[in-house]
Design a protein around this motif. Sequence first.
Motif, PDB file in Angstrom:
ATOM      1  N   LYS A   8       0.828  -1.207   0.000  1.00  0.00           N
ATOM      2  CA  LYS A   8       0.000   0.000   0.000  1.00  0.00           C
ATOM      3  C   LYS A   8       0.866   1.261   0.000  1.00  0.00           C
ATOM      4  N   MET A   9       1.948   1.264   0.786  1.00  0.00           N
ATOM      5  CA  MET A   9       2.836   2.422   0.821  1.00  0.00           C
ATOM      6  C   MET A   9       3.529   2.609  -0.525  1.00  0.00           C
ATOM      7  N   GLY A  10       3.953   1.514  -1.151  1.00  0.00           N
ATOM      8  CA  GLY A  10       4.568   1.610  -2.468  1.00  0.00           C
ATOM      9  C   GLY A  10       3.600   2.134  -3.505  1.00  0.00           C
ATOM     10  N   TRP A  11       2.390   1.638  -3.467  1.00  0.00           N
ATOM     11  CA  TRP A  11       1.354   2.071  -4.394  1.00  0.00           C
ATOM     12  C   TRP A  11       1.074   3.562  -4.211  1.00  0.00           C
ATOM     13  N   ASN A  12       0.935   3.992  -2.957  1.00  0.00           N
ATOM     14  CA  ASN A  12       0.661   5.402  -2.688  1.00  0.00           C
ATOM     15  C   ASN A  12       1.822   6.295  -3.097  1.00  0.00           C
ATOM     16  N   SER A  13       3.038   5.833  -2.911  1.00  0.00           N
ATOM     17  CA  SER A  13       4.174   6.676  -3.278  1.00  0.00           C
ATOM     18  C   SER A  13       4.297   6.808  -4.787  1.00  0.00           C
ATOM     19  N   ILE A  14       3.885   5.811  -5.534  1.00  0.00           N
ATOM     20  CA  ILE A  14       3.974   5.878  -6.991  1.00  0.00           C
ATOM     21  C   ILE A  14       2.820   6.691  -7.570  1.00  0.00           C
ATOM     22  N   PHE A  15       1.611   6.453  -7.086  1.00  0.00           N
ATOM     23  CA  PHE A  15       0.430   7.050  -7.697  1.00  0.00           C
ATOM     24  C   PHE A  15      -0.175   8.193  -6.894  1.00  0.00           C
ATOM     25  N   SER A  16       0.505   8.707  -5.895  1.00  0.00           N
ATOM     26  CA  SER A  16      -0.077   9.774  -5.091  1.00  0.00           C
ATOM     27  C   SER A  16      -0.218  11.064  -5.892  1.00  0.00           C
ATOM     28  N   GLY A  17       0.731  11.362  -6.759  1.00  0.00           N
ATOM     29  CA  GLY A  17       0.644  12.573  -7.570  1.00  0.00           C
ATOM     30  C   GLY A  17      -0.560  12.545  -8.489  1.00  0.00           C
ATOM     31  N   LYS A  18      -0.808  11.394  -9.093  1.00  0.00           N
ATOM     32  CA  LYS A  18      -1.961  11.257  -9.985  1.00  0.00           C
ATOM     33  C   LYS A  18      -3.254  11.441  -9.211  1.00  0.00           C
ATOM     34  N   ARG A  19      -3.310  10.872  -8.010  1.00  0.00           N
ATOM     35  CA  ARG A  19      -4.512  10.985  -7.194  1.00  0.00           C
ATOM     36  C   ARG A  19      -4.739  12.439  -6.773  1.00  0.00           C
ATOM     37  N   ARG A  20      -3.649  13.143  -6.420  1.00  0.00           N
ATOM     38  CA  ARG A  20      -3.786  14.549  -6.026  1.00  0.00           C
ATOM     39  C   ARG A  20      -4.271  15.395  -7.202  1.00  0.00           C
ATOM     40  N   ARG A  21      -3.710  15.139  -8.403  1.00  0.00           N
ATOM     41  CA  ARG A  21      -4.144  15.904  -9.571  1.00  0.00           C
ATOM     42  C   ARG A  21      -5.607  15.629  -9.881  1.00  0.00           C
ATOM     43  N   LYS A  22      -6.026  14.368  -9.757  1.00  0.00           N
ATOM     44  CA  LYS A  22      -7.413  14.013 -10.023  1.00  0.00           C
ATOM     45  C   LYS A  22      -8.340  14.693  -9.024  1.00  0.00           C
ATOM     46  N   LYS A  23      -7.939  14.701  -7.751  1.00  0.00           N
ATOM     47  CA  LYS A  23      -8.763  15.333  -6.721  1.00  0.00           C
ATOM     48  C   LYS A  23      -8.850  16.837  -6.959  1.00  0.00           C
ATOM     49  N   LYS A  24      -7.732  17.464  -7.337  1.00  0.00           N
ATOM     50  CA  LYS A  24      -7.723  18.901  -7.599  1.00  0.00           C
ATOM     51  C   LYS A  24      -8.621  19.226  -8.787  1.00  0.00           C
ATOM     52  N   LYS A  25      -8.546  18.411  -9.844  1.00  0.00           N
ATOM     53  CA  LYS A  25      -9.376  18.628 -11.024  1.00  0.00           C
ATOM     54  C   LYS A  25     -10.852  18.473 -10.674  1.00  0.00           C
ATOM     55  N   GLN A  26     -11.161  17.482  -9.838  1.00  0.00           N
ATOM     56  CA  GLN A  26     -12.539  17.254  -9.420  1.00  0.00           C
ATOM     57  C   GLN A  26     -13.059  18.436  -8.604  1.00  0.00           C
ATOM     58  N   GLU A  27     -12.232  18.984  -7.733  1.00  0.00           N
ATOM     59  CA  GLU A  27     -12.639  20.143  -6.947  1.00  0.00           C
ATOM     60  C   GLU A  27     -12.880  21.348  -7.845  1.00  0.00           C
ATOM     61  N   GLU A  28     -12.036  21.522  -8.866  1.00  0.00           N
ATOM     62  CA  GLU A  28     -12.221  22.630  -9.791  1.00  0.00           C
ATOM     63  C   GLU A  28     -13.520  22.474 -10.579  1.00  0.00           C
ATOM     64  N   GLU A  29     -13.845  21.238 -10.970  1.00  0.00           N
ATOM     65  CA  GLU A  29     -15.078  20.997 -11.707  1.00  0.00           C
ATOM     66  C   GLU A  29     -16.300  21.255 -10.838  1.00  0.00           C
ATOM     67  N   GLU A  30     -16.192  20.933  -9.538  1.00  0.00           N
ATOM     68  CA  GLU A  30     -17.320  21.155  -8.639  1.00  0.00           C
ATOM     69  C   GLU A  30     -17.607  22.641  -8.474  1.00  0.00           C
ATOM     70  N   THR A  31     -16.555  23.457  -8.402  1.00  0.00           N
ATOM     71  CA  THR A  31     -16.777  24.892  -8.266  1.00  0.00           C
ATOM     72  C   THR A  31     -17.236  25.479  -9.586  1.00  0.00           C
TER      73      THR A  31
END
Length: 114
Positions: A45-68
């Motif tokens: 889980k830690m390895g997965w999060n360290s590899i894909f955390s940037g993608k998840r953050r970008r997706k969350k940021k994009k989703q927040e922008e779409e909501e506003t």
Amino acid sequence: MARSTSDIDTLYELEKEIFKLQMRAKDIEVVLDDNFDHLQDNFYKMGWNSIFSGKRRRKKKKQEEEETGYNTGFIQGLLGTESIQILLQQLVPMVASKISALLERLVQRWTNKK
């Protein structure tokens, strides 16, 4: 390792100091074992999060922008003015008629070729 401030003068003090150090080593060993077990349990889980955390953050940021969306800030104020609304009411039908005319010509070209 820190040693007591007083010098060891007797065999009893030496044994006492050795016992303290053994107890301290045992405590450190328990902590290391717990940390190692935690690492083994969560390594994937830690390895997965360290590899894909940037993608998840970008997706969350994009989703927040779409909501506003366009409901806040400058765009809302701009679209809220009466003169812009009148302009859009005149502009949208003209653009729609141009697009429909182009689509009709495109469909005619396709049907004539067949």
